[in-house]
Write an enzyme that holds these catalytic residues in place. Structure first.
Site, PDB file in Angstrom:
ATOM      1  N   CYS A  31       0.844  -1.186   0.000  1.00 61.62           N
ATOM      2  CA  CYS A  31       0.000   0.000   0.000  1.00 61.62           C
ATOM      3  C   CYS A  31       0.881   1.238   0.000  1.00 61.62           C
ATOM      4  O   CYS A  31       2.096   1.165   0.203  1.00 61.62           O
ATOM      5  CB  CYS A  31      -0.944  -0.014   1.186  1.00 61.62           C
ATOM      6  SG  CYS A  31      -0.145  -0.528   2.695  1.00 61.62           S
ATOM      7  N   TYR A 171      -6.054 -13.725  -1.301  1.00 61.10           N
ATOM      8  CA  TYR A 171      -5.199 -13.246  -0.199  1.00 61.10           C
ATOM      9  C   TYR A 171      -5.594 -13.886   1.126  1.00 61.10           C
ATOM     10  O   TYR A 171      -6.707 -13.693   1.612  1.00 61.10           O
ATOM     11  CB  TYR A 171      -5.341 -11.725  -0.129  1.00 61.10           C
ATOM     12  CG  TYR A 171      -4.603 -11.028   0.990  1.00 61.10           C
ATOM     13  CD1 TYR A 171      -3.234 -11.180   1.180  1.00 61.10           C
ATOM     14  CD2 TYR A 171      -5.279 -10.172   1.846  1.00 61.10           C
ATOM     15  CE1 TYR A 171      -2.564 -10.502   2.186  1.00 61.10           C
ATOM     16  CE2 TYR A 171      -4.623  -9.478   2.851  1.00 61.10           C
ATOM     17  CZ  TYR A 171      -3.260  -9.655   3.017  1.00 61.10           C
ATOM     18  OH  TYR A 171      -2.604  -8.972   4.016  1.00 61.10           O
ATOM     19  N   HIS A 174      -1.240 -12.053   6.580  1.00 62.37           N
ATOM     20  CA  HIS A 174      -1.153 -10.984   7.575  1.00 62.37           C
ATOM     21  C   HIS A 174      -2.254 -11.004   8.630  1.00 62.37           C
ATOM     22  O   HIS A 174      -2.457 -10.006   9.329  1.00 62.37           O
ATOM     23  CB  HIS A 174      -1.159  -9.608   6.888  1.00 62.37           C
ATOM     24  CG  HIS A 174       0.028  -9.387   6.003  1.00 62.37           C
ATOM     25  ND1 HIS A 174      -0.095  -9.205   4.648  1.00 62.37           N
ATOM     26  CD2 HIS A 174       1.351  -9.347   6.263  1.00 62.37           C
ATOM     27  CE1 HIS A 174       1.113  -9.034   4.109  1.00 62.37           C
ATOM     28  NE2 HIS A 174       2.006  -9.137   5.070  1.00 62.37           N
ATOM     29  N   ASP A 267       6.168  -9.462   9.134  1.00 63.23           N
ATOM     30  CA  ASP A 267       6.503  -9.560   7.712  1.00 63.23           C
ATOM     31  C   ASP A 267       7.444  -8.422   7.300  1.00 63.23           C
ATOM     32  O   ASP A 267       8.498  -8.665   6.709  1.00 63.23           O
ATOM     33  CB  ASP A 267       5.200  -9.515   6.898  1.00 63.23           C
ATOM     34  CG  ASP A 267       5.432  -9.694   5.414  1.00 63.23           C
ATOM     35  OD1 ASP A 267       6.454 -10.285   5.039  1.00 63.23           O
ATOM     36  OD2 ASP A 267       4.571  -9.256   4.624  1.00 63.23           O
TER      37      ASP A 267
HETATM   38  C1  LIG Z   1       4.550   0.227   2.816  1.00 65.60           C
HETATM   39  C2  LIG Z   1       4.146  -1.217   2.789  1.00 65.60           C
HETATM   40  C3  LIG Z   1       2.842  -1.547   2.502  1.00 65.60           C
HETATM   41  C4  LIG Z   1       2.438  -2.891   2.442  1.00 65.60           C
HETATM   42  N1  LIG Z   1       1.165  -3.187   2.070  1.00 65.60           N
HETATM   43  C5  LIG Z   1       0.822  -4.481   1.830  1.00 65.60           C
HETATM   44  C6  LIG Z   1      -0.419  -4.804   1.244  1.00 65.60           C
HETATM   45  O1  LIG Z   1      -1.235  -3.933   0.912  1.00 65.60           O
HETATM   46  N2  LIG Z   1      -0.699  -6.122   1.048  1.00 65.60           N
HETATM   47  C7  LIG Z   1       0.185  -7.115   1.374  1.00 65.60           C
HETATM   48  O2  LIG Z   1      -0.111  -8.289   1.161  1.00 65.60           O
HETATM   49  N3  LIG Z   1       1.380  -6.820   1.914  1.00 65.60           N
HETATM   50  C8  LIG Z   1       1.727  -5.544   2.127  1.00 65.60           C
HETATM   51  N4  LIG Z   1       2.978  -5.244   2.614  1.00 65.60           N
HETATM   52  C9  LIG Z   1       3.920  -6.330   2.934  1.00 65.60           C
HETATM   53  C10 LIG Z   1       4.862  -6.581   1.761  1.00 65.60           C
HETATM   54  O3  LIG Z   1       4.177  -7.102   0.659  1.00 65.60           O
HETATM   55  C11 LIG Z   1       6.010  -7.554   2.092  1.00 65.60           C
HETATM   56  O4  LIG Z   1       5.494  -8.833   2.300  1.00 65.60           O
HETATM   57  C12 LIG Z   1       6.838  -7.139   3.287  1.00 65.60           C
HETATM   58  O5  LIG Z   1       7.091  -5.763   3.312  1.00 65.60           O
HETATM   59  C13 LIG Z   1       8.184  -7.854   3.306  1.00 65.60           C
HETATM   60  O6  LIG Z   1       8.838  -7.640   2.087  1.00 65.60           O
HETATM   61  P1  LIG Z   1      10.055  -6.590   1.904  1.00 65.60           P
HETATM   62  O7  LIG Z   1      11.076  -6.984   2.912  1.00 65.60           O
HETATM   63  O8  LIG Z   1      10.487  -6.797   0.508  1.00 65.60           O
HETATM   64  O9  LIG Z   1       9.495  -5.249   2.181  1.00 65.60           O
HETATM   65  C14 LIG Z   1       3.372  -3.913   2.712  1.00 65.60           C
HETATM   66  C15 LIG Z   1       4.684  -3.558   3.025  1.00 65.60           C
HETATM   67  C16 LIG Z   1       5.079  -2.237   3.051  1.00 65.60           C
HETATM   68  C17 LIG Z   1       6.514  -1.907   3.380  1.00 65.60           C
END
Ligand SMILES: Cc1cc2nc3c(=O)[nH]c(=O)nc-3n(C[C@H](O)[C@H](O)[C@H](O)COP(=O)(O)O)c2cc1C
Ligand code: SF4
Length: 687
Positions: A31, A171, A174, A267
């Protein structure tokens, strides 16, 4: 430079059901505070990711129905056909660069408070939303509700296809979606065929995947985002327990598995609490169970780590949210042999704060994030110089370094004077603190870029005066001299100096960072409410000084709710043995006792303490500005047309704000906005 052959494997195309991704770089859903409310901004941001080489670019959570309204948070929407054009803007922007567009269809169940739609929240069984204190409970779903939900999901999938999406997500992640709530025995207390045994609890998820494949599976790949570990022991889904059984049950059903850990804080762990690749132990089993491609995450910024994930059979796709935010061009840089130019994510989660504050996403490392449409900023392409201005930047902290980097990229002649021998200012100081080492990437990326610019001169150990600046004679002077912590305790709770804070046993954060020791018990008075108070408490306690953290806040590091860190910070302090005192202001210190006052009643109490570290607020280092702005004639005589104070020396803030200030100056120094709004806005249509 040609691409390093070791990284070739990252650029292999991979088939996902009926579509093919051109390489293994997969921007997983994230997001961004723009969502359905700012669709042009949203589309431009995703388009840049596609341009940067990501083979798949996903939306954030996209609500499928008014009963899944997560307002006030601003996510995507596919409630009905009216929402299609906004998302079509995004898929067009992605397709323009040859990437696949993925949509994450979400029904948030009990987590949707429906504050805008005023629908009644729904859950497998009657329950209160565990993630908020909104005084509205969810009702348990009957069979007809389940039928409705399946129909809404199917309709949303059809709409997604019409909007141009290539991959449609189901989905269950989380702990934020109905299908996951049905899986979780603690929320699913049903006694019908959707509750009880695991087979029953998986039924709805299976049906949704089947429905989605049936609706759009001929054209679109159907992905499943599934949380394989909740870190709740037997209360939750465990990677070596039910999660494995679920993956075995559904192994070949989705076209792609996107697996991660839950909840969101686990996550998107910050660098303070987890290293790159931190999810591997939990997700690696998935590829041994399914033949379908698997995407996983873990703040991947190193191409070597990525290759290792693939060669060792952990993942097929390198999933990334934050690394793609910090550097939308990460894949292209690896492809072009420019991996050293990657702007690595520092793991601070300022990007998450955009969602929490319902404002467009921002990023510490990438100041253009969220500004692609409204300011027209591109992370890599910068406008060339338009004149022969020369610049003297004073201060090589995050603001000065970014300002120099961008002015240098634009082709201007830049001199940057730093009082110390070391560069980086506050990020260099703070990155020496426990858990903050990755923050040095803010400095390292910029210094690395600057070193290659022949038009930028770095003057280390140059503490300049106003006269020096005037003599130097650069056409434009930029003051980026940072800020210093106050010692007198003035902050949010105390607007006047605290009695006794002039004693030698009161330390500032800089004192602690520079290694000054203090006698225990030491009170860290945190009226700043972000990370620093708790980090300093951690440092002192680990050094063997008995530490008490006192804050007027109702939480330790209260603002870190917005970076998903707050519970982990509190837990860490408790585990280290730091005593935590909430809702108390410090009102006096006599060298052996601190006088506390309850923020609600004002009732005072005494706390034994030999020293204090005061983390309350900062003062801008604005002496140079004061000096120069009082000498307009001397400036004019020297040919200096502007003296501008930016970043912390104008008003202390986050590192993200400091970097943004430097970037903004370098783009906008010659713009005259007058009274006009300095960016484009997306206004509601009337009628
Ligand atoms: C700003 C932000 C918004 C996120 N929004 C979502 C979302 O809308 N849906 C989702 O499944 N995961 C969301 N995530 C989780 C990410 O998809 C991801 O699983 C998580 O950040 C770990 O990955 P990364 O280390 O590459 O950031 C969000 C993460 C961040 C940082
Ligand atoms: S804000 Fe911080 S965590 Fe988020 S992408 Fe940028 S550097 Fe990474």
């Amino acid at each position: 430079m040609p691409r390093d052959a070791r990284y070739d494997i990252l650029f292999e195309p991979i088939r996902i059901g009926p579509v093919t991704a051109k390489n293994r770089f997969f921007q997983v859903p994230h997001c961004n505070g723009m969502g359905h409310a700012r669709p042009q901004g949203h589309a431009a941001m995703r388009g840049i990711k596609a341009e940067g080489g990501w083979a798949v670019v996903s939306t954030e959570e996209v609500e499928i129905h008014p009963s899944s309204d997560v307002a006030p948070y601003v996510e995507g929407r596919l409630w009905d056909d009216l929402d299609i054009p906004a998302l079509a803007l995004m898929t067009q922007a992605i397709h323009r660069h040859g990437a696949l567009a993925a949509v994450e269809l979400v029904h948030a169940g009990m987590n949707a408070s429906n504050l805008y739609s005023r629908e009644v929240p729904m859950a497998p069984s009657p329950i209160a939303n565990p993630a908020s204190y909104v005084p509205i409970q969810a009702r348990g779903m009957g069979k007809s509700d389940i039928r409705d939900f399946r129909r809404w999901h199917r309709s949303a999938a059809l709409r997604a296809r019409r909007a141009g999406f290539d991959i449609v997500y189901v989905y269950a992640g989380h702990s934020l979606s109905l299908p996951m709530h049905f899986l979780q025995s603690r929320y699913n207390q049903r006694t019908d065929e959707y509750g009880g045994s695991l087979v029953n609890r998986v039924r709805l998820l299976r049906e949704l995947i089947e429905d989605t494949k049936d609706a759009v599976g001929g054209d679109c790949a159907v992905a499943l985002r599934f949380a394989v570990e909740e870190h709740l022991g037997t209360e939750g889904i465990q990677h070596d327990g039910e999660a494995r059984d679920i993956v075995e049950m559904l192994a070949e059903l989705p076209d792609l598995w996107d697996v991660n850990v839950s909840d969101w804080a686990n996550d998107s762990k910050t660098s303070r609490f987890a290293q790159e690749g931190y999810q591997e132990d939990f997700i690696r089993f998935v590829k041994t169970v399914t033949t379908k491609p698997v995407v996983g995450v873990g703040r991947f910024t190193s191409p070597d780590t990525m290759v290792s994930q693939i060669r060792r059979g952990v993942l097929d796709f390198i999933g990334a949210a934050r690394p793609s935010i910090a550097d939308p061009f990460l894949p292209r840089k690896i492809e072009a042999g420019d991996a050293d130019d990657i702007r690595e994510c520092i793991g601070c989660n300022i990007c998450v704060s955009g969602d929490y504050t319902m404002t467009p996403i921002r990023c510490t490392q990438n100041p253009t994030m969220g500004e692609e449409w409204r300011k027209g900023w591109h992370p890599e392409n910068v406008p060339p110089r338009t004149g022969d201005d020369t610049f003297l930047i004073v201060g090589a902290g995050p603001t000065g370094l970014e300002c120099a980097r961008l002015l240098g990229r634009r082709g201007y002649t830049v001199h940057i004077a730093e009082a110390l021998e070391s560069l980086g200012g506050r990020v260099t100081q703070e990155s020496a603190l426990p858990g903050l080492a990755a923050w040095a990437r803010v400095r390292d990326y910029r210094v690395n870029q600057l070193k290659r610019m022949h038009n930028v001169e770095i003057l280390r150990g140059s503490r300049v005066t106003g006269n020096d600046i005037i003599e130097f004679g650069a056409k434009r002077v930029v003051l980026a001299t940072g800020a210093r912590w106050r010692k007198d305790g003035v902050g949010r709770a105390n607007t006047r100096p605290i009695t006794g804070f002039d004693m030698g046993s009161v330390l500032t954060p800089e004192d602690v960072i520079e290694g000054r020791t203090c006698k225990g018990p030491v009170v860290v008075f945190d009226d700043d409410h972000y990370y620093l108070g708790a980090v300093l408490a951690e440092k002192l306690q680990c050094a063997g000084t008995s530490t008490i953290l006192v804050t007027p806040g109702d939480k330790v590091s209260a603002w870190t709710v917005n970076t998903l860190e707050q519970p982990a910070i509190h837990r860490r302090l408790v585990e280290l043995g730091v005593q935590v005192i909430l809702n108390q202001n410090v009102v006096a210190f006599d060298g052996s006792r601190v006088a506390l006052a309850c923020v609600y009643t004002g009732q005072e109490s005494a706390l034994p303490a030999a020293s204090i570290v005061t983390v309350t607020s900062r003062l801008p280092n604005d002496a140079l500005y004061e000096d120069l702005s009082g000498r307009p004639d001397a400036l004019a005589a020297a040919g200096i047309v502007s003296v501008t104070s930016i970043g912390d020396c104008l008003a202390p803030g986050t590192i993200a704000a400091a970097v943004y200030a430097g970037h903004r100056y370098a783009r906008e120094f010659a713009l005259e906005h007058g009274d006009e709004v300095a960016f484009r806005r997306e206004l509601p249509t009337i009628g």
